[in-house]
Design a protein around this motif. Structure first.
Motif, short mmCIF file in Angstrom:
data_model
loop_
_atom_site.label_atom_id
_atom_site.label_comp_id
_atom_site.label_asym_id
_atom_site.label_seq_id
_atom_site.Cartn_x
_atom_site.Cartn_y
_atom_site.Cartn_z
N VAL A 1 7.10 8.33 13.02
CA VAL A 1 7.58 9.17 11.92
C VAL A 1 7.35 8.47 10.58
O VAL A 1 6.88 9.08 9.61
CB VAL A 1 9.07 9.53 12.12
CG1 VAL A 1 9.66 10.15 10.87
CG2 VAL A 1 9.22 10.46 13.30
N VAL A 2 7.66 7.17 10.51
CA VAL A 2 7.46 6.42 9.26
C VAL A 2 5.98 6.37 8.90
O VAL A 2 5.61 6.57 7.73
CB VAL A 2 8.07 5.00 9.39
CG1 VAL A 2 7.64 4.12 8.23
CG2 VAL A 2 9.58 5.07 9.47
N LEU A 3 5.13 6.12 9.89
CA LEU A 3 3.69 6.11 9.62
C LEU A 3 3.19 7.48 9.17
O LEU A 3 2.34 7.58 8.26
CB LEU A 3 2.92 5.65 10.85
CG LEU A 3 2.98 4.15 11.18
CD1 LEU A 3 2.27 3.87 12.49
CD2 LEU A 3 2.36 3.35 10.05
N ALA A 4 3.71 8.54 9.78
CA ALA A 4 3.30 9.89 9.37
C ALA A 4 3.71 10.18 7.94
O ALA A 4 2.95 10.79 7.17
CB ALA A 4 3.91 10.92 10.32
N ILE A 5 4.90 9.75 7.56
CA ILE A 5 5.36 9.96 6.18
C ILE A 5 4.48 9.18 5.21
O ILE A 5 4.11 9.68 4.14
CB ILE A 5 6.85 9.57 6.03
CG1 ILE A 5 7.71 10.58 6.78
CG2 ILE A 5 7.26 9.50 4.56
CD1 ILE A 5 9.18 10.21 6.84
N LEU A 6 4.12 7.94 5.59
CA LEU A 6 3.29 7.13 4.70
C LEU A 6 1.86 7.68 4.59
O LEU A 6 1.27 7.66 3.51
CB LEU A 6 3.24 5.68 5.20
CG LEU A 6 4.54 4.88 5.08
CD1 LEU A 6 4.37 3.51 5.72
CD2 LEU A 6 4.94 4.74 3.62
N VAL A 7 1.31 8.17 5.70
CA VAL A 7 -0.07 8.64 5.68
C VAL A 7 -0.18 10.01 5.02
O VAL A 7 -1.05 10.23 4.16
CB VAL A 7 -0.65 8.66 7.11
CG1 VAL A 7 -2.00 9.36 7.15
CG2 VAL A 7 -0.78 7.25 7.65
N PHE A 8 0.66 10.96 5.42
CA PHE A 8 0.54 12.33 4.93
C PHE A 8 1.41 12.63 3.72
O PHE A 8 1.16 13.58 3.00
CB PHE A 8 0.87 13.33 6.05
CG PHE A 8 -0.06 13.21 7.22
CD1 PHE A 8 -1.40 13.57 7.11
CD2 PHE A 8 0.39 12.73 8.44
CE1 PHE A 8 -2.25 13.45 8.19
CE2 PHE A 8 -0.46 12.61 9.51
CZ PHE A 8 -1.79 12.96 9.39
N GLY A 9 2.44 11.85 3.53
CA GLY A 9 3.34 12.10 2.41
C GLY A 9 4.41 13.11 2.80
O GLY A 9 4.21 13.94 3.70
N PRO A 10 5.56 13.06 2.13
CA PRO A 10 6.66 13.97 2.48
C PRO A 10 6.36 15.43 2.16
O PRO A 10 6.97 16.33 2.75
CB PRO A 10 7.84 13.46 1.65
CG PRO A 10 7.30 12.45 0.70
CD PRO A 10 5.92 12.10 1.13
N LYS B 1 3.65 20.78 7.05
CA LYS B 1 2.44 21.52 7.40
C LYS B 1 1.67 20.82 8.53
O LYS B 1 1.16 21.48 9.44
CB LYS B 1 1.54 21.63 6.14
CG LYS B 1 0.24 22.32 6.37
CD LYS B 1 0.44 23.80 6.65
CE LYS B 1 -0.94 24.45 6.74
NZ LYS B 1 -1.02 25.46 7.75
N VAL B 2 1.60 19.50 8.51
CA VAL B 2 0.92 18.75 9.56
C VAL B 2 1.65 18.94 10.89
O VAL B 2 1.01 19.13 11.93
CB VAL B 2 0.83 17.25 9.18
CG1 VAL B 2 0.35 16.40 10.35
CG2 VAL B 2 -0.09 17.06 7.98
N ILE B 3 2.98 18.91 10.87
CA ILE B 3 3.76 19.10 12.11
C ILE B 3 3.50 20.50 12.67
O ILE B 3 3.33 20.66 13.89
CB ILE B 3 5.26 18.86 11.84
CG1 ILE B 3 5.50 17.37 11.55
CG2 ILE B 3 6.10 19.31 13.03
CD1 ILE B 3 6.92 17.04 11.13
N GLN B 4 3.44 21.52 11.80
CA GLN B 4 3.15 22.88 12.27
C GLN B 4 1.75 22.96 12.89
O GLN B 4 1.55 23.61 13.92
CB GLN B 4 3.26 23.87 11.12
CG GLN B 4 4.68 24.16 10.70
CD GLN B 4 4.72 25.09 9.49
OE1 GLN B 4 3.70 25.36 8.85
NE2 GLN B 4 5.92 25.59 9.18
#
Length: 154
Positions: A14-23, A28-31
């Motif tokens: 989750v932390v890496l996803a927030i850092l890579v894609f931004g909040p 949208k990425v999760i969908q």
């Protein structure tokens, strides 16, 4: 699907996803990811149904999980009646007790012979011995009973 992911690994993802894609882009990425997973599952289910329909009615109870060797062996062992009979006829505790009794010098459990009680001079009956006395030294065999000694063999 993700049975072997722990809490720390999930937090790291989750932390890496927030850092890579931004909040802002993360929802949208999760969908998009959940949509792809749904499409893959639907494709897999339709492929399984196609295979079952092509196999015919004799394979109506066929499960793809049975192709896993562990599941296949477990299923074959649980359904085999001969193995159930063998398993039920073998009593490990009885076998271990028989071996223990044999080691301790007792008779078999099916036909136990009572140990004769020895009374002492004061009228008390001591408990019977549990087995052979291992502290006693065995009697030396007679000269003619000894095995021949070969100095060259040692």
């Amino acid at each position: 699907m993700f049975n072997d992911i722990g809490a720390l690994e999930l937090v790291t993802i989750v932390v890496l996803a927030i850092l890579v894609f931004g909040p802002e882009k993360l929802p949208k990425v999760i969908q998009d990811v959940t949509g792809v997973i749904r499409k893959i599952r639907a494709f897999s289910d339709s492929a399984k149904q196609d295979i079952r329909s092509e196999l015919g009615p004799e394979f109506k109870d066929f499960e793809f999980e049975d192709l896993n060797p562990k599941t296949f062996i477990r299923k074959q062992l649980s359904e085999n009646e001969d193995l159930k009979d063998i398993r039920s006829s073998f009593d490990l505790r009885k076998e271990l007790n028989d071996v223990t009794d044999a080691v301790n010098g007792k008779e078999a459990a099916e036909a136990p012979d009572p140990v004769p009680a020895v009374t002492t001079g004061d009228g008390a009956t001591p408990a019977p011995a549990a087995g052979p006395d291992l502290l006693k030294k065995p009697a030396a065999p007679a000269q003619d009973q000894r095995a021949p000694f070969d100095a060259d063999a040692t």
